[in-house]
Every structure is written in structure tokens, then in C-alpha cells.
Scaffold this motif. Structure first.
Motif, PDB file in Angstrom:
ATOM      1  N   ALA A  36      28.552 -49.332  54.603  1.00  0.00           N
ATOM      2  CA  ALA A  36      29.577 -49.953  55.443  1.00  0.00           C
ATOM      3  C   ALA A  36      30.948 -49.655  54.874  1.00  0.00           C
ATOM      4  N   ILE A  37      31.945 -49.655  55.758  1.00  0.00           N
ATOM      5  CA  ILE A  37      33.347 -49.569  55.361  1.00  0.00           C
ATOM      6  C   ILE A  37      33.806 -50.984  54.999  1.00  0.00           C
ATOM      7  N   ILE A  38      34.487 -51.139  53.875  1.00  0.00           N
ATOM      8  CA  ILE A  38      34.915 -52.458  53.412  1.00  0.00           C
ATOM      9  C   ILE A  38      36.431 -52.466  53.239  1.00  0.00           C
ATOM     10  N   ASP A  39      37.088 -53.527  53.733  1.00  0.00           N
ATOM     11  CA  ASP A  39      38.545 -53.610  53.595  1.00  0.00           C
ATOM     12  C   ASP A  39      38.920 -54.292  52.284  1.00  0.00           C
ATOM     13  N   LYS A  43      35.573 -57.670  53.501  1.00  0.00           N
ATOM     14  CA  LYS A  43      34.844 -57.774  54.766  1.00  0.00           C
ATOM     15  C   LYS A  43      34.400 -56.392  55.245  1.00  0.00           C
ATOM     16  N   PHE A  44      33.313 -56.380  55.999  1.00  0.00           N
ATOM     17  CA  PHE A  44      32.778 -55.134  56.523  1.00  0.00           C
ATOM     18  C   PHE A  44      33.532 -54.727  57.790  1.00  0.00           C
ATOM     19  N   GLY A  45      33.897 -53.452  57.875  1.00  0.00           N
ATOM     20  CA  GLY A  45      34.567 -52.931  59.051  1.00  0.00           C
ATOM     21  C   GLY A  45      33.673 -52.998  60.269  1.00  0.00           C
ATOM     22  N   PHE A  53      32.769 -59.941  59.061  1.00  0.00           N
ATOM     23  CA  PHE A  53      33.280 -58.684  59.586  1.00  0.00           C
ATOM     24  C   PHE A  53      34.764 -58.755  59.911  1.00  0.00           C
ATOM     25  N   THR A  54      35.408 -57.590  59.880  1.00  0.00           N
ATOM     26  CA  THR A  54      36.805 -57.504  60.275  1.00  0.00           C
ATOM     27  C   THR A  54      36.992 -56.311  61.195  1.00  0.00           C
ATOM     28  N   ILE A 102      33.919 -47.244  50.985  1.00  0.00           N
ATOM     29  CA  ILE A 102      32.586 -47.227  51.581  1.00  0.00           C
ATOM     30  C   ILE A 102      31.572 -47.553  50.494  1.00  0.00           C
ATOM     31  N   ARG A 103      30.669 -48.477  50.819  1.00  0.00           N
ATOM     32  CA  ARG A 103      29.720 -48.931  49.814  1.00  0.00           C
ATOM     33  C   ARG A 103      28.327 -49.111  50.420  1.00  0.00           C
ATOM     34  N   ARG A 104      27.335 -48.931  49.578  1.00  0.00           N
ATOM     35  CA  ARG A 104      25.945 -49.132  49.959  1.00  0.00           C
ATOM     36  C   ARG A 104      25.638 -50.635  50.004  1.00  0.00           C
ATOM     37  N   GLU A 105      24.715 -51.023  50.861  1.00  0.00           N
ATOM     38  CA  GLU A 105      24.327 -52.421  50.976  1.00  0.00           C
ATOM     39  C   GLU A 105      23.735 -52.937  49.667  1.00  0.00           C
ATOM     40  N   THR A 106      24.127 -54.162  49.303  1.00  0.00           N
ATOM     41  CA  THR A 106      23.543 -54.817  48.121  1.00  0.00           C
ATOM     42  C   THR A 106      22.919 -56.143  48.581  1.00  0.00           C
ATOM     43  N   GLU A 107      23.455 -57.271  48.126  1.00  0.00           N
ATOM     44  CA  GLU A 107      22.850 -58.550  48.488  1.00  0.00           C
ATOM     45  C   GLU A 107      23.153 -58.954  49.927  1.00  0.00           C
TER      46      GLU A 107
END
Length: 242
Positions: A36-39, A43-45, A53-54, A102-107
Motif C-alpha cells: 500500500a501507499i502510505i502518507d 494512513k493507507f492511500g 485510509f486517506t 510504499i510498504r508491505r502489509e504487516t499487522e
């Protein structure tokens, strides 16, 4: 029913990839919304603003496709950059006009709701008939599985059912509530607010269904889909492992 089309979205809220087959595990479609893209706030784009989410404009100008072990992001200018590349965050920030990474899903899950998202061809046909001047395209709804519905069921008919696709079993849990994302411009599809208005009027804002995975497996385009009931599951819960 049978499977008409399959889609995967390696990065949440970016354009995705059409597939001939998909692996399903307990999380859902393998590789779906894995990144996901993170701001700056964490929050996830997305196309909407919520607790998690944003809204970030122009996410649908980017496409994520799987090449090897990790997705590649394709930019409007034709560049393709691996999510593991050192400059990917800088390039995304430049393209989207704000600092992002951009980051991979974690918890915390990247899914809006449930692991697997399905659409019926009959619902798409009904929506197109109500909006003859609009282009009703499966890409607007970002489902994983498009079911060719010969019997012209509705999504509400499937809730509580178990879909058996080869060795894979999915429990249809509830309908999909829609937001402005279905109206957004992407590729050759123009911004069309009439679509959400029609879904609100004719489908009570719900369009499509969500499912959770009862048994992992692989599904493929053209495969037959058997419809069973949740009562059958309860009678055989030991066999199904639930």
C-alpha cells in the motif's frame, strides 16, 4: 455459474492485473493488496477518507503488476520501478505530489473489508441497462472474481452461500458497500458520478459481495462454481476445519 474473469491488485488502490488463475490462501488472493501507499500520517492511500485510509488523488494513474517475487509499479510516463528499488518512494512522492512511501502489509490489513471480492455478471448487466450512457466496466469495481451468472441471480441471493471452485471453498459473508471510487477516472474510463447514484438507487449502495476463505486452493478462468449453503458447512464443520 463459472468464473468469467480474475483480477489481482498487488498495491492497494492502484490499477491491477488481469489473471488466468489465482492462488487463494487463508488471507485471500495471494499477492492481492500486499502493498500500500502510505502518507506522512501513516494512513493507507485510497479513494476515500476513513480512520485507516486517506484520499490520495491520481493513484489510478499508476499500475501494479507482478514480475518475479515482488510487484512493479508502472508510471504514466512509461517507467516501471520495482517496489524494492531505492528510489521508489521518491518517484511515487514526485508523481503524487506529496510525501509517500510504499510498504508491505504487516499487522494492519490493507483490505477495505473482507479477503475476497466477487461480482456477478448479471448485476453488471443490470447496472448497464439502467445507465445506457455510461461505460460500466469491471475495472471500476476492483473485484477479484467476476462470476458469469447464467441463471441471473442477484448478489443478495449469494449471501450465506458456500462457493466451491475445485478444491477452493469461499463463504459469501455480506454485500459490498460502494463509495466514490467507482466513479473515478482511470485509463479510458471517464469520471462518472451517475454510477454511484444508480447503485444507491437500484442496489441500496451495495454492489458485489465479500467472502472469506474456508479452504485454500487455486481458481482459474472458465472453472465451474458450485453453490452450497452455510447449513451444509455447519453439518460438516469438522471436515472443513471451521
Amino acid at each position: 455459474m463459472r468464473i468469467q474473469a480474475l483480477w489481482r491488485y498487488p498495491v492497494k488502490s492502484l490499477l491491477g492485473e488481469q489473471r488466468q488463475s489465482l492462488a487463494i490462501d487463508e488471507r485471500g488472493v495471494v499477492g492481492d493488496r500486499q502493498y500500500a501507499i502510505i502518507d506522512e500520517t501513516g494512513k493507507f492511500g485510497s479513494g476515500k477518507n476513513t480512520r485507516r485510509f486517506t484520499r490520495i488523488d491520481n493513484l489510478l494513474s499508476l499500475r501494479a503488476v507482478t514480475k518475479g517475487d515482488a510487484p512493479t509499479v508502472e508510471f504514466p510516463d512509461g517507467r516501471a520501478i520495482d517496489v524494492a528499488a531505492d528510489d521508489i518512494d521518491h518517484r511515487l512522492s514526485e508523481c503524487l505530489g506529496q510525501p509517500v512511501k510504499i510498504r508491505r502489509e504487516t499487522e494492519q490489513s490493507h483490505f477495505d473489508d473482507s479477503p475476497v471480492h466477487l461480482l456477478l455478471s448479471s448485476d453488471l448487466e443490470k447496472l448497464q441497462k439502467s445507465l445506457p450512457g455510461s461505460k460500466i466496466d469491471v475495472r471500476r469495481f476492483r473485484a477479484n472474481v467476476i462470476l458469469e451468472d447464467i441463471g441471473h441471480l442477484s448478489a443478495s441471493d449469494l449471501v450465506g452461500s458456500v462457493l466451491t471452485i475445485g478444491d477452493t471453498r469461499l463463504l459469501i459473508t455480506h454485500k459490498t458497500e460502494r463509495c466514490r471510487m467507482v466513479t473515478a477516472e482511470q485509463e479510458d474510463l471517464e469520471f462518472d458520478p451517475r454510477i454511484l447514484k444508480s447503485i444507491a438507487r437500484d442496489f441500496e449502495v451495495d454492489f458485489g459481495v465479500y467472502a472469506r476463505v474456508l479452504k485454500a486452493g487455486t481458481i482459474a478462468v472458465g472453472q465451474d462454481v458450485e453453490i452450497g449453503s452455510e447449513r451444509v458447512l455447519r453439518a460438516n464443520n469438522q471436515d472443513l476445519g471451521i
